[in-house]
Enzyme design. Structure first.
Site, short mmCIF file in Angstrom:
data_model
loop_
_atom_site.label_atom_id
_atom_site.label_comp_id
_atom_site.label_asym_id
_atom_site.label_seq_id
_atom_site.Cartn_x
_atom_site.Cartn_y
_atom_site.Cartn_z
N LEU A 129 0.28 -1.54 0.13
CA LEU A 129 -0.11 -0.35 -0.33
C LEU A 129 1.29 1.50 0.15
O LEU A 129 1.92 1.28 1.00
CB LEU A 129 -0.82 -0.53 1.52
N ASP A 130 0.82 1.80 -1.00
CA ASP A 130 1.69 3.67 -0.99
C ASP A 130 0.00 4.27 -1.00
O ASP A 130 -0.47 4.34 -0.73
CB ASP A 130 1.49 3.84 -2.32
N VAL A 131 1.24 4.94 0.53
CA VAL A 131 0.08 5.37 1.38
C VAL A 131 0.87 7.69 1.58
O VAL A 131 1.58 7.71 1.97
CB VAL A 131 -0.31 5.50 3.39
#
Length: 254
Positions: A129-131
């Site tokens: 997950l790129d957050v």
């Protein structure tokens, strides 16, 4: 015995090794095959490789490059980029990759986690997950190299991913990417509270002390870094590096 893992993270674009800042302005830093050979000599714990073109351009994984990397590597490999089907995942495993990193595809179709895990085993299925921080608080998951907001709450999604059979979560802070000023410790804390799965964190390491800070607090965790292991010095000269055995043991001790 399980131990903290210290993991170089390599970004691939147009078959070259690049580095970004906040997911922008990729800078060419060399040949990925050469980097893999150097990391072999440095006996790294694990290597994570992400093709940042594949999803954005709708491309198939570059099986030829993946095979070349796997043939050179003497360390466990995690590959991510462009994987959308069980068949693609199986083909990549057949080339010698130990872990598949899934992102955009499982955000659109979470059941893909279960489908691949049923075929190859949960331990090989990694959800990335790129957050990014939201303007008025909280966090949101982004895709397409940080350009596309999804509206997805990362803390809810990691819980769902765990239930669906993921074997590990990688949380990548877009805000900290390439800045080299430390990890987003609050983000790490919140994710750790939600899951019991192995967790790897990425984005922000500027020194070995940043890595130690995460390990001291969370113990058995994967701590990944890009810039720290490809640049050296204030002028960011390209130099593939990694902690020595003694340095690594020091990072793992409180």
């Amino acid at each position: 015995m399980l131990r903290p893992r210290i993991i170089p993270s390599l970004l691939i674009q147009d078959n070259g090794l690049v580095k970004t800042v906040n997911f922008k302005n990729p800078k060419y830093v060399g040949d990925p095959i050469n980097a893999v050979r150097i990391f072999n000599e440095k006996e790294v714990d694990e290597l994570a490789i992400f093709d940042i073109d594949a999803t954005v351009k709708g491309l198939e994984p570059n099986y030829s490059l993946i095979e070349r990397i796997a043939n050179q590597s003497r360390m466990p490999l995690c590959y991510g980029g462009g994987v959308k089907t069980v068949e693609q995942a199986q083909k990549i495993f057949g080339l010698g990759i130990e872990k598949i990193a899934l992102s955009s595809a499982v955000l659109q179709n979470p059941q893909l986690i279960t489908q691949i895990a049923d075929r190859v085993g949960s331990q090989s299925v990694i959800v990335v997950l790129d957050v990014k921080k939201k303007l008025f608080g909280g966090y949101e998951v982004y895709t397409h190299n940080g350009k596309k907001a999804t509206g997805i709450n990362p803390f809810k999604f990691v819980e769902d991913a765990q239930k669906l059979g993921a074997g590990e979560i990688i949380i990548n802070s877009i805000d900290q990417d390439g800045v080299m000023k430390g990890y987003d410790l609050s983000l790490i804390d919140k994710v750790r509270e939600k899951i019991s799965l192995p967790l790897t964190v990425l984005g922000g390491a500027g020194s070995l002390n940043d890595i130690k800070q995460v390990i001291d607090k969370h113990g058995i965790i994967g701590v990944a870094a890009g810039s720290l292991f490809v640049f050296k010095g204030v002028y960011k000269a390209v130099l593939i590096n990694y902690p020595s055995f003694e340095e690594k043991e020091g990072l793992r001790q409180k």
